[in-house]
Write a protein that holds these residues in place. Sequence first.
Motif, PDB file in Angstrom:
ATOM      1  N   LYS A 333       0.774  -1.227   0.065  1.00  0.00           N
ATOM      2  CA  LYS A 333      -0.009   0.128   0.037  1.00  0.00           C
ATOM      3  C   LYS A 333       0.681   1.271   0.036  1.00  0.00           C
ATOM      4  O   LYS A 333       1.828   1.238   0.790  1.00  0.00           O
ATOM      5  CB  LYS A 333      -0.973   0.006   1.296  1.00  0.00           C
ATOM      6  N   PHE A 334       0.408   2.362  -0.462  1.00  0.00           N
ATOM      7  CA  PHE A 334       1.170   3.432  -0.874  1.00  0.00           C
ATOM      8  C   PHE A 334       0.211   4.604  -0.900  1.00  0.00           C
ATOM      9  O   PHE A 334      -0.859   4.732  -1.640  1.00  0.00           O
ATOM     10  CB  PHE A 334       2.016   3.564  -2.279  1.00  0.00           C
ATOM     11  N   ILE A 335       0.749   5.737  -0.072  1.00  0.00           N
ATOM     12  CA  ILE A 335      -0.329   6.679   0.056  1.00  0.00           C
ATOM     13  C   ILE A 335       0.670   8.174  -0.037  1.00  0.00           C
ATOM     14  O   ILE A 335       1.439   7.967   0.395  1.00  0.00           O
ATOM     15  CB  ILE A 335      -0.902   6.905   1.559  1.00  0.00           C
ATOM     16  N   PHE A 336       0.100   9.134  -0.972  1.00  0.00           N
ATOM     17  CA  PHE A 336       0.761  10.256  -1.050  1.00  0.00           C
ATOM     18  C   PHE A 336      -0.361  11.349  -0.792  1.00  0.00           C
ATOM     19  O   PHE A 336      -1.567  11.250  -1.167  1.00  0.00           O
ATOM     20  CB  PHE A 336       1.107  10.481  -2.690  1.00  0.00           C
ATOM     21  N   ILE A 337       0.193  12.388  -0.251  1.00  0.00           N
ATOM     22  CA  ILE A 337      -0.821  13.628   0.114  1.00  0.00           C
ATOM     23  C   ILE A 337       0.068  14.835  -0.140  1.00  0.00           C
ATOM     24  O   ILE A 337       1.258  14.886   0.293  1.00  0.00           O
ATOM     25  CB  ILE A 337      -1.300  13.643   1.663  1.00  0.00           C
ATOM     26  N   GLY A 338      -0.508  15.628  -0.987  1.00  0.00           N
ATOM     27  CA  GLY A 338       0.170  17.096  -1.374  1.00  0.00           C
ATOM     28  C   GLY A 338      -0.479  17.563  -2.374  1.00  0.00           C
ATOM     29  O   GLY A 338      -1.791  17.212  -2.805  1.00  0.00           O
TER      30      GLY A 338
END
Length: 435
Positions: A333-338
Motif C-alpha cells: 500500500k502506498f499513500i501520497f498527500i500533497g
Amino acid sequence: MSDIAATATIERRPVTILTGFLGSGKTTLLGRILRDESHGLRIAVIENEFAQPIGLDNELKPSQHEHGHSHDKASGRAACVAEITETTNGCLCCAGKGDFVNLLHTLSENIQRFDYVIIETTGMADPGFASVFLGDPIIKKNFYLDSIITVVDARNAPSHLDEPRNRTDDAGFIILNETVEQIAYADKILLNKIDLVEGQKIADLEKKISLINPVASVHRTQFSNVDIKSILNVKLFDVKQLMNRDDGFLTFRPNRKHDDDIVSLTMVAVEGVDANSVEKWYKEWRNDKSIQLYRTKFLVRTKEKQKWVLQGVAQQMESYYHGPWDSDSIESKFIFIGKGLDVEAIATSFYQAVGVEISYMPLAGITEDDGFNSLIRLFGILFILYAIVNPQKSWDLATSPYFIALVSLCVVLRYFYTKYNDPSAKDKILQSKSH
C-alpha cells in the motif's frame, strides 16, 4: 488504580483531541499513550484519516519509528485500548462531522467499556469540530472535552505559518490555513522534532506560535516524547478563552473550506515488491519541482515476504524493515498527500522503476458536503414546515403521483451521482505493458 483513572470514573468521559498538520507526530504520540499502561485507563480511540481507508497506521502500530529511530515494541494491541475506530469519510470538520457525531452517540451506549476517549484527527482537520461537545445534548450528557493537544512539526511548520492565515477564493469561500487553526485552538502545544532544527529557529517559531495563541503552553519534544500525565485528564479546555480567540467557534460557518489543491493518492500492488527499487524511485520522484509533497506512507510486501515501511514528511524520509509479512492481505500500500499530484504520471513512472502492475484510486480531495445533499436537506426542511402548517394538504401532496415521481427521480439522480463521483467506485487497474 492511578490518580488519572480514579478521576475518570465519573459518569461523563473525558475526551482529548490530538491534532497537528500532516507528519507532525500525532500517531507517534498516540502510540506512546497506548503503550504506557501506568495511567490505568481503558481508552477508546477514534482515528480520522484523510487518505483512502486502507488502515496503514493501524498496521504499523504499536511499534513506532521516527527519523530512523526504533522505539519499544509490544505484541498485539496494548492492554489499555478498549476500542479503535477509524473514520475515513472526510475530515471531522467537513463531511465526516455527521459520522463523528453518530460514532460518539454509539460510544455513549457502551460507555462502561472505557474510561477515556482520544481522537486523532487527520492532519488537514480544523479543530473547530470540537464545538459538538457543547452543542449536541447526547454528547454533552456523556462526554466533556478535556483538552486539545496540537503537535507542531518544528522543521516544516514555519513554511505553513508563512502562508496567509485564511484567504478567500473567487467564489467567496475562506480557504483555511490548517496549521494556524490547529495552533489557535490548542490548549497545549508540543513543538516536536526539535532535534532537526537549530536553537534560534526554534525560538523564532515559538514567538510565531505565541502570537497566534498566547494562552497555550508550549513544550519542546523529540519523537513526541512527553509525560503522559501532563496531557491526559488535565481539564485545560476553556470555552471562554477559546471564544476570545475565535468568537465564531459555536456558530455554523459554511463558507470555510480546505484547499482543493491538496489531494491524496492511494496505490496498491499485489505482487511482491523490491524495496530498494521503490526507495530509489521515491528519492528521484520527490525531487520533481512541480510537486508539493506533504506526507507519504508506504507499507510494502517485499519479494522475500518481509514488511518494509517508508514514511515521508515533505522532503524528509525514513525507511525500515518491520518484521515478516504476517497479514492475510498480499497488497502493498502506498499513500501520497500533497499538491500537484499527477496520478497517471506517478503510476507510470512507478511501474517503469519498480516493474510491477499497480491499481490506484483516483485523486481524493478533502470531502466537503456536496450541493446535492444540501439541496435535499433544504427540500426536506421546507416540506416539514409545510406539513406543520397544512397537515392535510401536505398529505395530499405526498401521496400525489407527481410528488412520488419527483422523489423517485431524486433517488435515481443520487444513485448515478454517487456512482460516477465516488473515488472508491472508480478503482481501476493500470496496465503499463507497453512501457
